[in-house]
Write an enzyme that holds these catalytic residues in place. Structure first.
Site, PDB file in Angstrom:
ATOM      1  N   HIS A 107       0.831  -1.225   0.000  1.00 33.06           N
ATOM      2  CA  HIS A 107       0.000   0.000   0.000  1.00 33.06           C
ATOM      3  C   HIS A 107       0.860   1.268   0.000  1.00 33.06           C
ATOM      4  O   HIS A 107       0.411   2.315   0.458  1.00 33.06           O
ATOM      5  CB  HIS A 107      -0.955   0.050   1.200  1.00 33.06           C
ATOM      6  N   LYS A 159      15.810  21.856  -9.484  1.00 32.11           N
ATOM      7  CA  LYS A 159      15.169  20.594  -9.857  1.00 32.11           C
ATOM      8  C   LYS A 159      16.021  19.662 -10.710  1.00 32.11           C
ATOM      9  O   LYS A 159      16.814  20.092 -11.526  1.00 32.11           O
ATOM     10  CB  LYS A 159      13.849  20.886 -10.590  1.00 32.11           C
ATOM     11  N   GLU A 181       9.534   8.983 -16.505  1.00 33.45           N
ATOM     12  CA  GLU A 181       8.153   9.404 -16.772  1.00 33.45           C
ATOM     13  C   GLU A 181       7.730   8.981 -18.177  1.00 33.45           C
ATOM     14  O   GLU A 181       6.588   8.572 -18.407  1.00 33.45           O
ATOM     15  CB  GLU A 181       8.023  10.921 -16.630  1.00 33.45           C
ATOM     16  N   SER A 197      14.991  22.070 -14.787  1.00 38.48           N
ATOM     17  CA  SER A 197      13.811  22.876 -15.071  1.00 38.48           C
ATOM     18  C   SER A 197      14.280  24.228 -15.567  1.00 38.48           C
ATOM     19  O   SER A 197      15.283  24.764 -15.095  1.00 38.48           O
ATOM     20  CB  SER A 197      12.986  23.040 -13.802  1.00 38.48           C
TER      21      SER A 197
END
Ligand code: ARG
Length: 466
Positions: free
Chosen positions: A157, A284, A291, A278
């Site tokens: 979970h 970042k 992704e 970024s």
């Protein structure tokens, strides 16, 4: 002008829209090598069977070789008016060798031709995927071996559950990928049957030798039913299903990479090779490759769905609907190759932050099950009572903001007076993983052995579809 290949009964050429919807050359030109190989095999067989003369056959083969190099060096002019790869090649053959070109299409049809070409193409794609998957498994097994002892939280979970080792986690993917390889191999076995010589749908009256062409093209045997051979695309469906399952497996790992590389988790670090910055937020490092692996599953699963729907309800034998099998399959298999390569790159690149992983494993009371097991094993409590006592200890630890292995003995005794000093031997995360020696369990020695086994098998090239 009507079509030179099939325009005998037509007075006029197609409307522009007809030509546009009908033509497949824009995408099926990538089948040129398979198409030419199929034609050469067919032509040699026609000559061997004395269906065409040796002289014509030689001209045809020379012409086909010229076409192959023209396509390969980029000088071949593809024409949309000639619809597809088959007719583009044949028209050019006519330009090169004259009327003998017309003999190549004896005893075959574009229907068995495309079924042959596409099987050969998918077979190559499966073989490339298999190689690439083995490299991915190797990268995972090597990283697993380096990190056989590195403790991390195991989750259910996405809640901290029990400590495992980083190596154990990686080897879970080696297993999944091995089953994926097995699915591709299964598809390959059924795929490797030659449709060539089934002709349009009914076979042919010429004395062809289908066993000979099957053999030359590396097929195991010729298809047994001509209708089935020209109308079936389940070899593509099977391959795309294997691809879809694999892609979904890879999305799970990609997702973990995204989560693990976040500042909040900090479980792994990726180098600049597999991160992007970024344009506005200088702090970042984004896991874009992971992704995109996650997202590309959409195309791959989509291709499977698209082809299932194209095939649904099609009466036997060939229908032009089936021309729509190629673009989704090409796109899915291209995406898959890229996704596997990106995944392999990321696995090689990523470094686990062992200290952070160990701290995370120690937080979240991940050794609570070890405590309960100790109460059962040493104090003889029934597991349900042990579970209850452990729950109370966890609550008390939470109240004191302490980890289980930091709890004072008297605090434990206050909950159950039978608890002794010995309990601390199971509360550390290393104790926990070391105790999981059951077959397939996360004990570092197990993980080390499993990683070594995998590497030996992968290097011996005998793994794949365990
Ligand atoms: N381009 C066609 C395809 O990909 C080849 C087969 C055409 N057959 C026909 N009877 N029109 O399906």
């Amino acid at each position: 002008m009507s079509n030179r290949m099939w325009g005998g009964r037509f007075d006029a050429g197609p409307s522009a829209i007809m030509e546009e919807i009908n033509a497949s050359i824009a995408f099926d030109q990538r089948l040129y090598a398979q198409d030419i190989a199929g034609s050469k095999a067919h032509c040699a067989m026609l000559a061997d069977q004395e269906i065409i003369s040796r002289e014509d056959a030689d001209k045809i083969v020379t012409g086909l070789n010229t076409i192959l190099s023209e396509i390969e060096n980029g000088t071949f002019q593809f024409s949309r008016a000639l619809e597809d790869i088959h007719m583009n090649v044949e028209a050019r053959l006519f330009d090169l060798i004259g009327p003998a070109a017309g003999r190549l299409h004896t005893a075959r049809s574009r229907n068995d031709q495309i079924a042959t070409d596409f099987r050969l193409y998918i077979r190559d794609a499966i073989d490339r995927a298999d190689e690439a998957l083995r490299d991915l498994q190797k990268a995972l097994a090597e990283k697993a071996l380096e990190n056989a002892h590195a403790v991390m939280p195991g989750f259910t979970h996405l809640q901290s559950a029990q400590p495992v080792t980083f190596g154990h986690h990686l080897l879970a993917y080696v297993e999944m990928i091995d089953r994926d390889r097995g699915r591709f191999q299964d598809a390959r076995k059924r795929l490797n049957v030659s449709p060539l010589g089934s002709a349009a749908l009914a076979g042919t009256s010429f004395p062809i030798d289908r066993h000979a062409t099957a053999k030359v093209l590396g097929f195991d045997y010729p298809s047994r039913n001509s209708l089935d051979a020209v109308s079936d695309r389940d070899f593509v469906l099977e391959t795309l299903s294997a691809a879809a399952i694999l892609a979904v497996h890879l999305t799970r790992f990609a997702e973990e990479i995204v989560i693990w590389s976040s500042a909040q988790f900090g479980f792994i670090t990726m180098t600049d090779a597999f991160s992007t910055g970024s344009s506005i937020m200088p702090q970042k490092r984004n896991p874009d490759a992971a992704e995109l692996v996650r997202a590309k599953a959409g195309r791959i699963v989509g291709a499977l769905t698209a082809l299932l729907i194209v095939m649904k309800g099609l009466p036997l034998a060939y229908s032009k609907d089936m021309q729509e099998d190629k673009e989704p399959a090409f796109d899915a298999l291209d995406s898959l190759e890229l996704v596997i390569a990106a995944m392999t790159g990321m696995v090689e690149d990523l470094e686990p932050n062992r200290k952070r992983l160990e701290d995370a494993a120690s937080a979240g009371y991940a050794t609570a099950t070890d405590l309960a097991d100790w109460l059962v094993r040493v104090l003889g409590l029934p597991f349900r009572d042990a579970h209850h006592v452990t729950g109370r200890i966890v609550a008390e630890a939470e109240r004191r903001s302490l980890r289980l292995d930091e709890m004072p003995l008297d605090a434990l005794k206050a909950i159950d007076e039978r608890i002794t000093e010995d309990v601390f031997s199971v509360l550390g995360v290393h104790d926990s993983v070391q105790s999981r020696t059951s077959f397939g369990g996360t004990a570092p020695e197990n993980v080390k052995r499993a990683a070594k086994d995998w590497l030996a098998r992968l290097n011996a090239k005998d793994a794949g579809g365990t």
